[in-house]
Every structure is written in C-alpha cells, then in structure tokens.
Write a protein that holds these residues in place. Structure first.
Motif, short mmCIF file in Angstrom:
data_model
loop_
_atom_site.label_atom_id
_atom_site.label_comp_id
_atom_site.label_asym_id
_atom_site.label_seq_id
_atom_site.Cartn_x
_atom_site.Cartn_y
_atom_site.Cartn_z
N GLY A 42 0.81 -1.39 0.05
CA GLY A 42 -0.04 0.14 0.01
C GLY A 42 0.79 1.29 0.01
N LEU A 43 0.08 2.21 0.37
CA LEU A 43 0.73 3.79 0.29
C LEU A 43 0.78 4.30 1.73
N THR A 44 1.55 5.39 1.81
CA THR A 44 1.23 6.44 2.70
C THR A 44 1.67 7.86 2.14
N PRO A 45 0.95 8.81 2.85
CA PRO A 45 0.09 8.85 4.26
C PRO A 45 -1.33 8.16 3.66
N ASN A 46 -1.83 7.75 4.94
CA ASN A 46 -3.26 7.26 4.79
C ASN A 46 -4.17 8.34 4.82
N SER A 62 6.40 20.73 -8.22
CA SER A 62 5.27 20.23 -7.44
C SER A 62 6.02 19.04 -6.65
N ILE A 63 5.72 19.03 -5.36
CA ILE A 63 6.42 18.06 -4.29
C ILE A 63 5.54 16.63 -4.10
N GLY A 64 6.32 15.81 -4.44
CA GLY A 64 5.65 14.36 -4.21
C GLY A 64 5.68 14.13 -2.79
N ARG A 65 4.52 13.69 -2.30
CA ARG A 65 4.24 13.55 -1.18
C ARG A 65 3.54 12.06 -0.74
N ILE A 66 3.75 11.13 -1.74
CA ILE A 66 3.11 9.95 -1.73
C ILE A 66 4.12 8.67 -1.97
N HIS A 67 4.29 7.98 -0.99
CA HIS A 67 5.35 6.92 -0.77
C HIS A 67 4.72 5.48 -0.60
N ASN A 68 5.52 4.48 -0.87
CA ASN A 68 5.20 3.22 -0.51
C ASN A 68 5.49 3.01 0.83
N HIS A 69 5.72 1.79 1.44
CA HIS A 69 6.01 1.69 2.89
C HIS A 69 7.46 1.63 3.14
N LEU A 70 8.29 1.58 1.95
CA LEU A 70 9.68 1.65 2.10
C LEU A 70 10.36 3.05 1.87
N GLY A 71 9.28 3.98 1.77
CA GLY A 71 9.69 5.50 1.69
C GLY A 71 10.19 5.76 0.13
N LEU A 72 9.78 4.88 -0.90
CA LEU A 72 10.02 5.37 -2.12
C LEU A 72 8.84 5.99 -2.85
N PRO A 73 9.05 7.26 -3.38
CA PRO A 73 7.87 8.13 -3.86
C PRO A 73 7.33 7.51 -5.00
N LEU A 74 5.85 7.88 -5.21
CA LEU A 74 5.33 7.51 -6.25
C LEU A 74 5.91 8.33 -7.39
N LEU A 75 6.29 7.87 -8.69
CA LEU A 75 6.72 8.49 -9.80
C LEU A 75 5.54 9.32 -10.45
N PRO A 76 6.10 10.68 -10.76
CA PRO A 76 5.26 11.51 -11.30
C PRO A 76 4.63 10.69 -12.72
N PHE A 77 3.25 11.16 -13.14
CA PHE A 77 2.79 10.40 -14.36
C PHE A 77 1.73 11.31 -14.77
N ARG A 78 1.45 10.85 -16.12
CA ARG A 78 0.05 11.58 -16.87
C ARG A 78 -0.30 10.31 -17.40
N THR A 79 -1.73 10.25 -17.63
CA THR A 79 -2.43 9.43 -18.33
C THR A 79 -2.56 9.68 -19.70
N ASP A 80 -2.23 10.91 -20.17
CA ASP A 80 -2.88 11.74 -21.44
C ASP A 80 -1.41 11.72 -22.08
N ASP A 81 -1.46 11.96 -23.48
CA ASP A 81 -0.39 12.36 -24.42
C ASP A 81 -0.31 13.41 -24.90
N TRP A 82 -1.07 14.38 -24.31
CA TRP A 82 -1.37 15.59 -25.04
C TRP A 82 -0.01 16.69 -25.08
N GLU A 83 0.28 17.19 -26.16
CA GLU A 83 1.36 18.03 -26.10
C GLU A 83 1.16 19.37 -25.31
N GLU A 84 2.28 19.82 -24.67
CA GLU A 84 2.29 20.80 -23.55
C GLU A 84 1.59 22.10 -24.23
N SER A 85 1.70 22.25 -25.61
CA SER A 85 1.29 23.59 -26.06
C SER A 85 -0.06 23.44 -26.33
N SER A 86 -0.92 22.33 -26.15
CA SER A 86 -2.42 22.41 -26.57
C SER A 86 -3.01 22.11 -25.12
#
Length: 486
Positions: A401-405, A455-479
């Motif tokens: 799971g993740l932390t924080p709850n 943007s500061i990542g605040r979500i980790h797994n239980h061993l302290g490794l952060p959730l990688l930044p992600f996007r579900t879209d493939d939109w170009e930044e200019s759009s």
C-alpha cells in the motif's frame, strides 16, 4: 661552441622526457577496482621498458612505451580491503612509488551542478547535513575522491588534473555531496573502500560529454559553429563536445564498477530527443571503457520553477528520463520528486543530497551487487479506468500500500477541454489503487500526478520510495489549457 650548446640542449630535452610521467588519476591515495584487471598507464620515452610492481603480491608487470611514449598495463587486483598498498613504476631512469593505495569499488560520477555541488554547498545554497558529513568524514578513511578539473577543449586531450584525496575534514568540504553520500552509504552496506571519480561541470548539456563524430549526426548540433563562437557569447558550460574531450577522454579506461549521472536541467525542453541521446552517450562511454555493459544509474531532475512553476516542460523531461531507463540496458533512474522544500521553488540546487546519494547506493547494492532485500522498485502508474467524475488509477510496486493514509495530494484531472483541476484522491487499499474525483470535471479524460515544473511528491510506498510523477494523457504541452487553481 654552438655545436656544444646544441648537444647540451638536446641532451637536456631527452632527459626531461626520460622520467616516467603519470596522469593525475594515478596518484597516492587512489582506489583500484577489486578483483579486476585494473588498467594503469603513463608516458616515457618511446620504446622504454616500464615495470609495474603491485604491493599486495609483489608481482611485476612490464610494458613498452609506444611511438608516442605511452604505455599501459593491466594489473590483477585482490579482494577489497582497508590495507594500504604501494604500486611502483620503474624504468628509463626513474622510479615512482604510489603510496596508500586501496583496493575496493570505484564509481565514475558525472553531470552538471547538482552532481558538482560540494558538501560545503554553493554560495547561499547549503547542503543539508553537509557540515556534519564533513566533521565525521574522517570515520570513513576508505572513501577517496578525485575531483577532476573543470575545463573544455575542442581537441582530444590525454591529460587532466585531478588527484585522489582521502576522506577527512581537511578535504571533504570540496567533495561532491551526492557522490560522497553514495560512497558513504555503499561502504556501510558492503564494508569495502569506495573510490569516486567526480568528473562534472555545472550547466553542461548531455552533448557536452559526447564526441564530435556522434554530435555531427544530430541536426540541431553544430560543433564547428560553436567552436567559432566567442566565449563571451557562449560560455564553457553551454558548449558541446568540450567536456568529453578535455575532462572525460583522458580518464577513459580507468577501471570502474559503474557510472553515476546527475544531469538534465540544461536539456529541459528537449524531452523528445534526450532519451536517445543519453543512450548514445552511455554506449559511447561503455565502448571507451571496454568493460562491457557497465551499470549506469542517474538522477531525476529536481523540482524548480524553470521559468514557470505551473509549466510542464520539466515534468515532460522527468518523464523522458524514466523512458530512457527503458531503452538503456543495465540502467536505472532514481526519483527525487519528494526531496524538495517549498522554499526551494527558486533554487535549482536542492539541499537534500544525502537521500539522493543513498537512493543511488541502494540501486547499486540491489542491482549491481545483488544484495537481496533492498527494494528499488518505485510505485508507478499502471492503468486508468474512468467513470464520469471518478477515475481509478492502478499502480505497480505497491505491495503493502501507500502512505500517508487518508487524502492524497498532488492529483489533477481534466476533461475534453484539457483544463486541469486539482482533484481529491484517496487510496483504495483493498486493490492497491487510487480513486480521484472532481466536481469540476464531469467526464474525466486524463489524470496527472506531480506533473508540474515545481510540484512536491508526498506519496510513498511503505519503504519510503515516492510515487513517480505520471500523466495518463499524451497531450502536447502547447495544447494544454492553464491549470485552474482552487
């Protein structure tokens, strides 16, 4: 009389070149890679016979200087230990003894200013816990570092300044912070000496560490044009090719265990080409070292404003860094999204170097040295299922799971209009997923997490490794429309 003077001058010139000369990287206090055929080299008179004797077994190796006076040998090294040895080079009328030589693990560290940043910090930019690290550095006499002189040249060089120094307060202030913390953590895990070659230059591009023949293949790079540009217009750190020629090439072949890389800020905006260019650079380095597929571990660029804190050029670049790990064999990228303070929005040199060095060492320990139980698998996006104003994000590498709850921060959602709104998010603990929602988006088409320049990542797994930044879209930044804030 003139003939006598000419004879004396000629004799003096021959004598001046008769002695054995060594590159700076062959010096007292150096670390040689354990259980390897460690490469040693130098210069003398053409045809001179050089004998190299290793103190751990008294074995002698011989070499003959080539037409240019260069010679080299490969010496068999024993298992790592804290026993100081001597290595002697004799021949052609000279005898050099290198003292306090250790055998352990050697890593080549390179990149730009966030690798270069020393334990003492930069002007008005401290290294967190740097003073403590300097004060206690003498507890790690097995750590040695060679800081390579910052320089550049459009012609290949065979020598560069940079001698090995012991870890102690008198020296440690100038040690690369990331590299030192990597070495300190690795020596604690392995209990062996660790040598670091710090070959970095602030502001340098990835292309600065590549040879001209490869750069000539890139349509947007022109070495000859840059060569003709005055220094007042284009300073050293912005130039391409020159660090490779003057800093890296003279060291190529010094036997190492792997490479560490902390670079990318100077290439932000080039996310479409960076993965392939980094792959090219890594392959060229591996070819130069002739040690096979040496591991290559590198660092995600830090959160910073990059001209616009809410922009996404740096986020796109972080994304491309992780894509590079997918196309570069035996490589890995450590995330730094969580290693930032809010006040560092205008400071590209974040203070948290200790955690970065440790994460690099954990990756090396697990992947290179095969130590079981050290998990370096970051939580990362797997898939999305959307139902109107609610979307469920499935993740990989969240076994416990993740932390924080409770409510999770950093998520944004958008509909067809591509306007992103901050979203509420919570963990669905029963299936290791995250549910996101927004009353401003009735039909969610895309979800993003920490996908901003700052943007500061605040979500980790239980061993302290952060959730990688992600996007579900493939939109170009200019759009993409500007984010609507709460």
């Amino acid at each position: 009389m003139k003939k006598l003077i000419s004879f004396i001058a000629a004799t003096a010139a021959i004598s001046a070149h008769a002695a054995i000369e060594l590159p700076d990287i062959m010096s007292d206090n150096m670390v040689l890679q354990q259980q390897s055929d460690a490469k040693l080299w130098g210069w003398s008179n053409p045809g001179a016979k050089i004998t190299v004797t290793t103190g751990w077994n008294g074995k002698a190796y011989t070499a003959k200087a080539d037409k240019k006076g260069r010679w080299e040998v490969a010496v068999a090294t024993p298992e790592a230990s804290y026993t100081p040895y001597t290595v002697t080079m004799a021949g052609d009328g000279s005898n050099i003894e290198l003292k306090n030589v250790l055998v352990g693990e050697v890593w080549f560290c390179s990149g730009q200013s966030n690798m270069e940043m020393p334990l003492k910090g930069f002007w008005c930019q401290p290294t967190e816990n740097g003073g403590r690290a300097i004060a206690y550095s003498g507890k790690y006499p097995g750590i040695r570092m060679a800081n390579i002189n910052r320089c550049g040249n459009y012609e290949l060089q065979d020598r560069v300044a940079g001698k090995w120094l012991e870890s102690k307060p008198a020296n440690a202030a100038e040690f690369s912070a990331v590299a030192f913390f990597f070495a300190r953590s690795l020596t604690e895990i392995l209990d062996v000496p660790v040598g670091i070659i710090n070959c970095s230059l602030g502001g340098s591009k990835v292309e600065g560490w590549m040879p001209k023949w490869k750069l000539d293949e890139y349509p947007d790079r022109d070495v000859e044009k840059e060569k003709a540009t005055p220094d007042s217009v284009l300073p050293l750190w912005e130039r391409i090719n020159v660090m490779y020629n003057a800093m890296l090439h003279p060291l190529a072949g010094y036997t190492v265990k792997g490479f560490l890389w902390n670079q990318g800020e100077a290439n932000v905006g080039q996310h479409t080409v960076y993965p392939e260019r980094l792959r090219d650079m890594v392959q060229i380095w591996r070819d130069e070292w002739k040690q096979g597929e040496l591991p290559f571990y590198y660092v995600e660029i830090p959160a910073w404003n990059y001209g616009d804190p809410d922009g996404a050029t740096a986020a796109l670049f972080r994304e491309c860094q992780h894509k590079a790990a997918d196309i570069i064999p035996n490589s890995g990228c450590v995330s730094t999204t969580d290693l930032i303070y809010p006040h560092e929005i205008n400071d590209i040199h974040g203070t948290k170097k200790e955690e970065i060095g440790e994460r690099l060492s954990f990756m090396a320990a697990a992947r290179t040295y095969g130590i079981e139980g050290i998990d370096t698998r970051y939580p990362r996006f797997k898939s999305m299922h959307s139902e109107g104003s609610r979307a469920v994000i499935m993740l990989d590498n969240v076994d416990n799971g993740l932390t924080p709850n409770g409510e999770l921060e950093g998520f944004e959602v958008a509909g067809d209009d591509r306007v992103f709104y901050p979203a509420k998010a919570k963990e669905l603990w029963y299936n290791r997923a995250i549910e996101v929602s927004s009353d401003k988006v009735k039909d969610i088409k895309a979800v993003r997490y920490c996908f901003r320049n700052f943007s500061i990542g605040r979500i980790h797994n239980h061993l302290g490794l952060p959730l990688l930044p992600f996007r579900t879209d493939d939109w170009e930044e200019s759009s993409i429309a500007t984010i609507e804030h709460r």
